[in-house]
Motif scaffolding. Structure first.
Motif, PDB file in Angstrom:
ATOM      1  N   VAL A  90     -41.086 -24.924  11.505  1.00 25.75           N
ATOM      2  CA  VAL A  90     -40.939 -26.172  12.240  1.00 25.75           C
ATOM      3  C   VAL A  90     -39.441 -26.457  12.340  1.00 25.75           C
ATOM      4  O   VAL A  90     -38.748 -26.504  11.323  1.00 25.75           O
ATOM      5  N   MET A  91     -38.959 -26.605  13.558  1.00 26.87           N
ATOM      6  CA  MET A  91     -37.530 -26.805  13.767  1.00 26.87           C
ATOM      7  C   MET A  91     -37.270 -28.232  14.249  1.00 26.87           C
ATOM      8  O   MET A  91     -38.085 -28.802  14.983  1.00 26.87           O
ATOM      9  N   SER A  92     -36.139 -28.755  13.859  1.00 26.66           N
ATOM     10  CA  SER A  92     -35.752 -30.090  14.304  1.00 26.66           C
ATOM     11  C   SER A  92     -35.380 -30.037  15.787  1.00 26.66           C
ATOM     12  O   SER A  92     -35.123 -28.974  16.352  1.00 26.66           O
ATOM     13  N   ALA A  93     -35.323 -31.197  16.387  1.00 28.14           N
ATOM     14  CA  ALA A  93     -34.956 -31.275  17.812  1.00 28.14           C
ATOM     15  C   ALA A  93     -33.548 -30.727  18.037  1.00 28.14           C
ATOM     16  O   ALA A  93     -33.281 -30.076  19.053  1.00 28.14           O
TER      17      ALA A  93
ATOM     18  N   VAL B  67     -29.892 -26.433  20.300  1.00 26.45           N
ATOM     19  CA  VAL B  67     -28.877 -25.392  20.119  1.00 26.45           C
ATOM     20  C   VAL B  67     -29.417 -24.039  20.559  1.00 26.45           C
ATOM     21  O   VAL B  67     -28.736 -23.271  21.254  1.00 26.45           O
ATOM     22  N   MET B  68     -30.637 -23.741  20.192  1.00 24.96           N
ATOM     23  CA  MET B  68     -31.212 -22.436  20.554  1.00 24.96           C
ATOM     24  C   MET B  68     -31.447 -22.323  22.054  1.00 24.96           C
ATOM     25  O   MET B  68     -31.319 -21.244  22.627  1.00 24.96           O
TER      26      MET B  68
ATOM     27  N   GLY C  82     -27.133 -19.833  27.819  1.00 28.95           N
ATOM     28  CA  GLY C  82     -26.127 -20.287  28.767  1.00 28.95           C
ATOM     29  C   GLY C  82     -24.717 -20.006  28.286  1.00 28.95           C
ATOM     30  O   GLY C  82     -23.850 -19.606  29.052  1.00 28.95           O
ATOM     31  N   CYS C  83     -24.499 -20.198  26.991  1.00 33.31           N
ATOM     32  CA  CYS C  83     -23.173 -19.918  26.416  1.00 33.31           C
ATOM     33  C   CYS C  83     -22.836 -18.437  26.517  1.00 33.31           C
ATOM     34  O   CYS C  83     -21.707 -18.067  26.820  1.00 33.31           O
ATOM     35  N   VAL C  84     -23.812 -17.598  26.264  1.00 27.46           N
ATOM     36  CA  VAL C  84     -23.594 -16.152  26.358  1.00 27.46           C
ATOM     37  C   VAL C  84     -23.298 -15.765  27.802  1.00 27.46           C
ATOM     38  O   VAL C  84     -22.382 -14.983  28.071  1.00 27.46           O
TER      39      VAL C  84
END
Length: 99
Positions: free
Chosen positions: A32-35, A40-41, A46-48
């Motif tokens: 379970v990941m935070s918002a 970030v993920m 887009g950053c790449v």
């Protein structure tokens, strides 16, 4: 005609990219990941992409500058995958046509 070494390099790069994406999903599938982590993920691709195309902003080749414009136009309307495909295809075609 495309060189076999170039084609092999492109296919291997695509395979490695795909495997790393799949590995990330498999590694994180039960967590379970935070918002904030999700944001970030989602921003990472887009950053790449920006880091890959940034050198073309200072290119002196007309084909690269036109392809960059086409890619930027596509990025304003499309998601990342079609934008990348359009960018790569336009760069390849324009480099072939404008030598």
């Amino acid at each position: 005609m495309i060189n076999s070494t170039t084609l092999l390099t492109i296919l291997l790069m695509a395979s490695v990219t795909y495997v790393t994406r799949v590995a990330g999903y498999l590694a994180l599938r039960n967590r379970v990941m935070s918002a904030r982590v999700v944001e970030v993920m989602e921003a990472a691709p887009g950053c790449v992409l920006i880091s890959v195309i940034a050198p073309d902003f200072v290119s002196d080749r007309p084909a690269d500058l036109v392809a960059l414009g086409i890619t930027l136009a596509a990025a304003t309307r499309l998601t990342i995958l079609p934008t990348v495909i359009i960018g790569v295809a336009s760069a390849g075609l324009l480099r072939y046509l404008i030598q």
